[in-house]
Design a protein around this motif. Structure first.
Motif, PDB file in Angstrom:
ATOM      1  N   LYS A   1       0.646  -1.141  -0.103  1.00  0.00           N
ATOM      2  CA  LYS A   1      -0.388  -0.135   0.132  1.00  0.00           C
ATOM      3  C   LYS A   1       0.956   1.321   0.036  1.00  0.00           C
ATOM      4  O   LYS A   1       0.096   2.344  -0.265  1.00  0.00           O
ATOM      5  CB  LYS A   1      -0.707   0.074   1.488  1.00  0.00           C
TER       6      LYS A   1
ATOM      7  N   ASN B   1      -4.756  -8.066  -6.962  1.00  0.00           N
ATOM      8  CA  ASN B   1      -6.453  -7.620  -6.188  1.00  0.00           C
ATOM      9  C   ASN B   1      -6.186  -7.816  -4.822  1.00  0.00           C
ATOM     10  O   ASN B   1      -7.096  -6.598  -3.477  1.00  0.00           O
ATOM     11  CB  ASN B   1      -6.884  -9.342  -6.504  1.00  0.00           C
ATOM     12  N   TYR B   2      -4.846  -7.584  -3.513  1.00  0.00           N
ATOM     13  CA  TYR B   2      -4.295  -8.221  -2.670  1.00  0.00           C
ATOM     14  C   TYR B   2      -4.012  -7.407  -2.139  1.00  0.00           C
ATOM     15  O   TYR B   2      -2.632  -8.080  -2.935  1.00  0.00           O
ATOM     16  CB  TYR B   2      -5.242  -9.661  -2.255  1.00  0.00           C
ATOM     17  N   LYS B   3      -3.549  -6.237  -1.455  1.00  0.00           N
ATOM     18  CA  LYS B   3      -2.289  -5.434  -1.765  1.00  0.00           C
ATOM     19  C   LYS B   3      -1.462  -6.413  -0.316  1.00  0.00           C
ATOM     20  O   LYS B   3      -2.211  -6.083   0.976  1.00  0.00           O
ATOM     21  CB  LYS B   3      -2.805  -3.959  -1.210  1.00  0.00           C
ATOM     22  N   SER B   4      -0.762  -6.695  -0.351  1.00  0.00           N
ATOM     23  CA  SER B   4      -0.004  -8.028   0.286  1.00  0.00           C
ATOM     24  C   SER B   4       0.280  -6.684   1.290  1.00  0.00           C
ATOM     25  O   SER B   4       1.470  -6.195   1.266  1.00  0.00           O
ATOM     26  CB  SER B   4       0.933  -8.477  -0.736  1.00  0.00           C
ATOM     27  N   ARG B   5       0.830  -6.582   2.394  1.00  0.00           N
ATOM     28  CA  ARG B   5       1.500  -6.125   3.806  1.00  0.00           C
ATOM     29  C   ARG B   5       2.382  -6.830   4.497  1.00  0.00           C
ATOM     30  O   ARG B   5       3.247  -6.141   4.909  1.00  0.00           O
ATOM     31  CB  ARG B   5      -0.122  -6.834   4.825  1.00  0.00           C
TER      32      ARG B   5
END
Lengths: 389, 366
Positions: free
Chosen positions: A305, A383-387
């Motif tokens: 992010k 699709n999923y913003k890896s943290r």
């Protein structure tokens, strides 16, 4: 009307004088999609993959092979083709030829020029037929492989190569141009066999789940029409990136921190700027690339992010590309090759300077250095913003 | 022969388009100038425009007469008669050269084993049929064929660019302009073929209805043709490379052969074949008509049998087509080196220039 009848009658009578070979009746000609040419001490071995008309006509299911590979030797390609023509009842139609496969030995003996000249000259073989070479096997052997997916190995090879993007492949006139141009050495795609040759030539190959098959191996580097070195396919993709003919591929890089990897899927790559500098009699080349793509598998610890992480990733990709391109350059330098066309860029920018270095360019290139800077745009991080936790 | 006006200016324009583009576009003219062949073509177009206006000026100054009358009025009865005969034979010879062009083309791309005589023969039957129907239907058919040709010519550039075979890096960057090379390409070969050949229209113009519209209408045609020829030579060198393009027998056909769009549009060279066939048919027919008209005018006073005269000219054309045409290389060499210097320049430029001079001097004296 009287005249029209008259002309009609005369033209019909004239058609009797059409010779047999000018009649292109469907049931009298046999189509071929692939032509293989192999080395022979004096001349060539030509192999032609002819489509079995019974198999594709769909009338009656014959139990024979979908295609037949005929092979013949000859001092010229035409005599070999004539011999093949004697073996079959039908007229050979070469107008649908899609690929010309050159055997490795032929390429190593520097006979590429003759083949290119022949194809340019031939009225039958279409001008947009692709030219490729083989590694390990003869062209005639590879054409005999039963293709598990497409059915015809000619189509399988063409479709495999077309996935690379149309600009990557070369037809005869493009090769001829590169042979004429100074300061650039040719690179042609090559195919190789995965699996057992004997098994692949048998129809049983279609019945197993692990068939022998043909794969795209990478690019072969040529010097003056002679094959010198094979690059594997990952290196080849990086080579094509610098030639401005890239297709989408994955670039794997190390994370900004740690030794984990992440994958960058390249969509578009273009060379924005190409410069050279002369310092201490050594040339250094500066490339600026414009790349765009997505982040795929991500094993790193930074949060996606955060724009800061993204720019760190960009730096890492940049480093990877730089080191990969330098690796290819050092391979090329070992063989005194110039697959990037570095000399050509000197020639087009400064023809006078090129005239001075032209003669000893193959030794000078050993001292050349390459600087690649990439302007990377990451379009999508998934699709999923890896943290990164 | 008293010409009855029966051709509209639009039909005439279409005939001129087909006449100019038909064979020139396929044979790929001006490619000797390398990466500047497009410039050479534009330059030739400008010169062609000048030549055409010269011809129209001659025609206007000589009360819209046919070629034979113009020559006799300017050069006197005897010399004018001889020059007219020369023109009649010249037109017949050019018709036979175009006939050879198409025969070599068909023999090398379509019917490799066909005996050339049968190709000549079948084409000639069609031309004889056209002659039997007269000038008017022929000229009107130009509108239909012209639309087909122009629509193909509009489509092909898009196909070539979209197929990705066009290499702008073959042409760019422009190196220093080699003026000598361009001028050598343009003069005399490119000016005389195809623009100078428009002199043949002096034999057909008396049939034109709208005589005032010719200058504007014809000039538009020449501008369009020059631009199209320039675009196509640009595309050809972009696909085939400036150094190599001139080595091909039929550069445009090879260029179009490279087109492969989304695996669906392939082997579009048949388009080039259609363009070439239409163009050659119109060229041969125009030259044949012109040759016959000039010959008829010359022999008007002897009351010759028209049918035997026309048959004689047809036989002359077939016979001339056997002259120095054993193979394509010889045919092209003669067409590029001997014919421009020995025939085109004297008959397309020198004689008209003399006529203009005479007209001008007579105008001053009167």
């Amino acid at each position: 009307m009287k005249y029209l009848y008259f002309i009609f009658i005369i033209l019909s009578v004239a058609s009797i004088f059409f010779s047999q070979e000018d009649k292109h009746e469907l049931n009298q000609s046999s189509f071929s999609f692939a032509l293989g040419i192999d080395y022979e001490k004096e001349g060539y071995t030509v192999s032609l993959q002819l489509i079995n008309p019974g198999e594709i006509s769909g009338e009656k299911l014959l139990n024979n092979s979908p295609y037949i590979v005929y092979k013949a030797k000859g001092k010229t390609i035409d005599t070999a083709l004539e011999k093949i023509s004697m073996n079959t009842s039908r007229h050979l139609d070469l107008k649908q030829e899609q690929i010309i496969v050159l055997g490795e030995e032929l390429a190593r003996k520097g006979r590429l020029k003759e083949i290119v000249e022949y194809i340019l000259h031939s009225p039958d073989i279409p001008a947009n037929a692709l030219i490729i070479t083989t590694k390990g096997n003869k062209a005639s052997e590879l054409l005999k492989i039963f293709s598990p997916v497409e059915g015809y190995s000619a189509l399988e090879i063409t479709n495999t190569l077309n996935k690379l993007g149309r600009h990557v492949l070369n037809n005869a006139s493009e090769i001829k141009v590169e042979l004429l141009e100074d300061g650039k050495d040719i690179s042609l795609p090559y195919i190789e066999l995965k699996g057992d040759l004997q098994k692949g030539m048998n129809r049983d190959n279609l019945d197993t789940t692990t068939p022998a098959h043909i794969v795209f191996g990478g690019f072969g580097l040529f010097k003056d029409g002679t094959l010198k070195k094979f690059l594997d396919y990952r290196d080849s993709l990086f080579l094509q990136l610098l030639n401005g003919k890239s297709s989408g591929f994955i670039i794997e890089s190390t994370c900004p921190a740690g030794s984990e990897k992440f994958a960058f899927k390249l969509f578009n790559g273009a060379v924005k700027k190409k410069e050279f500098k002369l310092a201490h009699d050594n040339y250094s080349f500066q490339y600026i690339l414009n790349l765009s793509g997505d982040i795929r598998q991500y094993n790193c610890h930074g949060n996606l992010k955060d724009p800061e992480t993204i720019s760190q990733l960009e730096t890492q990709i940049n480093k990877t590309i730089q080191s990969k391109e330098n690796k290819i350059l050092s391979i090329a330098q070992d063989h005194e090759l110039d697959p990037f066309g570095l000399g050509h860029s000197i020639k087009s920018k400064d023809p006078k300077a090129w005239r001075n270095v032209e003669k000893d360019w193959s030794t000078r290139i050993k001292n050349a250095r390459l600087n690649v800077h990439s302007d990377i745009t990451i379009q999508n991080v998934g699709n999923y913003k890896s943290r990164g936790d | 022969m008293k010409a009855k006006p029966l051709i509209g200016i639009m039909e005439m324009q279409f005939v001129m388009v087909l006449f100019l583009l038909g064979s020139a576009i396929i044979l790929g003219i001006g490619l000797d100038a390398g990466e500047y062949s497009w410039l050479a073509n534009l330059l030739a177009g400008i010169t062609g425009l000048f030549l055409f206006n010269l011809y129209v000026y001659i025609w206007n100054e000589n009360r819209h007469q046919s070629l034979n009358f113009i020559l006799i009025a300017q050069f006197g009865r005897h010399i004018g008669f001889i020059i007219s005969i020369v023109y009649a034979v010249y037109f017949a010879y050019i018709a036979s050269r175009v006939l050879n062009d198409i025969v070599h083309f068909i023999n090398s791309t379509l019917l490799h084993n066909m005996h050339p005589f049968f190709i000549k023969f079948t084409i000639f039957i069609i031309i004889i049929y056209t002659y039997s129907k007269g000038l008017e239907p022929f000229v009107r058919s130009a509108v239909i064929f012209g639309l087909v040709t122009i629509s193909f010519l509009m489509l092909i550039p898009f196909f070539i660019v979209l197929s990705g075979n066009f290499h702008i890096d073959y042409i760019l960057p422009f190196h220093s302009l080699d003026v000598k090379k361009i001028v050598r390409t343009v003069f005399p070969a490119l000016v005389t073929f195809p623009y100078g050949e428009l002199i043949v229209f002096l034999a057909l113009l008396p049939f034109l209805k709208e005589k005032k519209a010719l200058v504007k209408g014809g000039s538009i045609v020449i501008v369009i043709s020059a631009i199209l020829l320039s675009i196509f030579s640009f595309l050809t060198i972009g696909v085939l490379h400036p150094d190599l393009a001139k080595s091909y027998s039929y550069p445009l056909v090879t260029t179009i052969e490279h087109i492969g769009l989304i695996g669906f549009f392939q082997r579009l060279d048949i388009m080039a074949v259609i363009i070439f066939m239409i163009g050659c048919y119109f060229k041969i027919t125009v030259f044949t008509f012109a040759s016959i008209f000039v010959a008829k005018d010359c022999t008007a006073k002897w009351k010759m049998n028209h049918k035997s005269l026309v048959s004689a000219i047809f036989i002359v054309i077939i016979a001339l087509s056997y002259l120095y045409s054993d193979n394509n290389s010889l045919h092209v060499k003669i067409g590029l080196e001997l014919v421009p210097a020995l025939l085109h320049v004297p008959l397309q430029i020198v004689v008209p220039a003399l006529i203009v001079m005479f007209t001008f001097v007579r105008g001053k004296l009167a």
